[in-house]
Design an enzyme around this catalytic site. Structure first.
Site, PDB file in Angstrom:
ATOM      1  N   LYS A 195       0.850  -1.192   0.000  1.00 30.93           N
ATOM      2  CA  LYS A 195       0.000   0.000   0.000  1.00 30.93           C
ATOM      3  C   LYS A 195       0.882   1.237   0.000  1.00 30.93           C
ATOM      4  O   LYS A 195       1.597   1.516   0.962  1.00 30.93           O
ATOM      5  CB  LYS A 195      -0.921  -0.008   1.226  1.00 30.93           C
ATOM      6  N   LYS A 248      -2.097  -1.583  -3.903  1.00 33.24           N
ATOM      7  CA  LYS A 248      -2.907  -0.363  -3.886  1.00 33.24           C
ATOM      8  C   LYS A 248      -2.003   0.855  -3.965  1.00 33.24           C
ATOM      9  O   LYS A 248      -1.054   0.948  -3.172  1.00 33.24           O
ATOM     10  CB  LYS A 248      -3.736  -0.344  -2.606  1.00 33.24           C
TER      11      LYS A 248
END
Length: 325
Positions: A195, A248
């Site tokens: 992330k 992400k």
């Protein structure tokens, strides 16, 4: 002298031929649909920065889930937006928190749906960070206990998958231990293993009311410039017990999706994040792009890069388009 060259266009001569040799496909079963559940009644309020995405109160949730089921979407992820927040994010791990109630209601009405619970503190803390804060610092180890409590409370409510998004070191290990000790060793973990600290999250913070009240999240989310670090982060989560790995954002990180897919033999999830969604929506509303064409091309790009699943706010639109093919 006669030219010698390959005739690649032979395989592109018609729609049928192109379909015959197509390498990458997108299926409705690949999609995970995110929903934002809020306190109160009779609320289905469009999020200004995310056209077509809504804050939904529990009395409207079953209708929304019925539409999801009717479209053939098999899985959803729930984000909670509480009315009250505090320094330790109590609402995240309260057995009667907004997400816990949404999970229980959804599983009772639609037991066949795979319900994924986003597991973080940021929406529930008054400072907007993903862990406990002391003297302006986000503390890693003290936050792990609260994250494990959150995961257990979500599992008790009926979540099929726990999806921790906080990026604290050791978060998968803490959650796996917490789940196992509470008797939930059958519950999978879909880790936000890779992330990045991204500018593409802006609309989500509007939707989740989770903008940090000071500083930023760069001490725990990853530097967008780093590639090899992604593999280190993913490897740690795998060793700690992750069953899925999320990358992400997606569109600016397709190389990372491919790296992770090539390295780890678990389902890889691309998170097509809010900024990616809102940019396309805004351009489409202005008539600058063909929304369906650009969305489907983006999804195929994620699949081609190695994503097995795609978490996207476009999920309902895509499901409709696939039905019409």
């Amino acid at each position: 002298m006669e030219l010698q060259f390959s005739r690649h266009r032979r395989l592109r001569q018609s729609a049928g031929m192109r379909s015959l040799v197509r390498e990458t496909y997108l299926h409705t079963e690949d999609l995970i649909y995110p929903l934002f559940v809020v306190e109160g009644e009779n609320k289905r309020n469009e999020i200004p920065s995310m056209p077509g995405v809504y804050h939904i109160s529990l009395d409207h949730l079953n209708k929304e889930m019925q539409e999801v089921v009717d479209l053939g979407i098999k899985s959803v992820i729930l984000f909670g937006v509480p009315d009250e927040k505090d320094a330790t994010g109590t609402g995240a791990y309260h057995d009667h928190g907004i997400v816990q109630r949404a999970i229980s209601q959804t599983k009772e009405a639609f037991p066949e749906l795979v319900v994924i619970a986003d597991t973080c503190l940021c929406q529930y803390t008054d400072h907007g960070h993903c862990g406990i804060v002391k003297d302006g610092q986000v503390l890693n180890d003290p936050s792990l206990q609260l994250l494990a409590q959150t995961a257990v409370s979500q599992a008790k409510a009926g979540a099929d998958i726990i999806a921790p998004s906080n990026m604290m070191d050791g978060f998968v290990a803490a959650i796996r231990q917490g789940l196992d000790e509470a008797g939930f060793d059958h519950i999978a973990i879909m880790s936000y293993g890779v992330k990045y600290s991204s500018a593409f999250y802006g609309p989500f913070r509007d939707a989740a009311h989770s903008t940090p009240q000071f500083g930023d999240r760069k001490t725990y989310q990853m530097d967008p410039a780093n590639r090899m670090e992604a593999l280190r982060e993913a490897e740690s989560d795998m060793l700690e017990g992750a069953d899925f790995l999320i990358v992400k954002p997606a569109l600016a990180y397709l190389d990372i999706i491919r790296d992770v897919k090539n390295t780890f033999n678990v389902p890889i999830v691309a998170y097509n994040v809010s900024g990616e969604y809102s940019m396309i929506k805004a351009a489409a509303q202005n008539g600058w792009v063909d929304e369906k064409a650009i969305v489907m091309e983006s999804m195929i790009g994620m699949k081609r890069a190695g994503a097995d699943l795609i978490l996207t706010y476009f999920a309902k639109d895509i499901a409709r388009w696939l039905k019409d093919q």
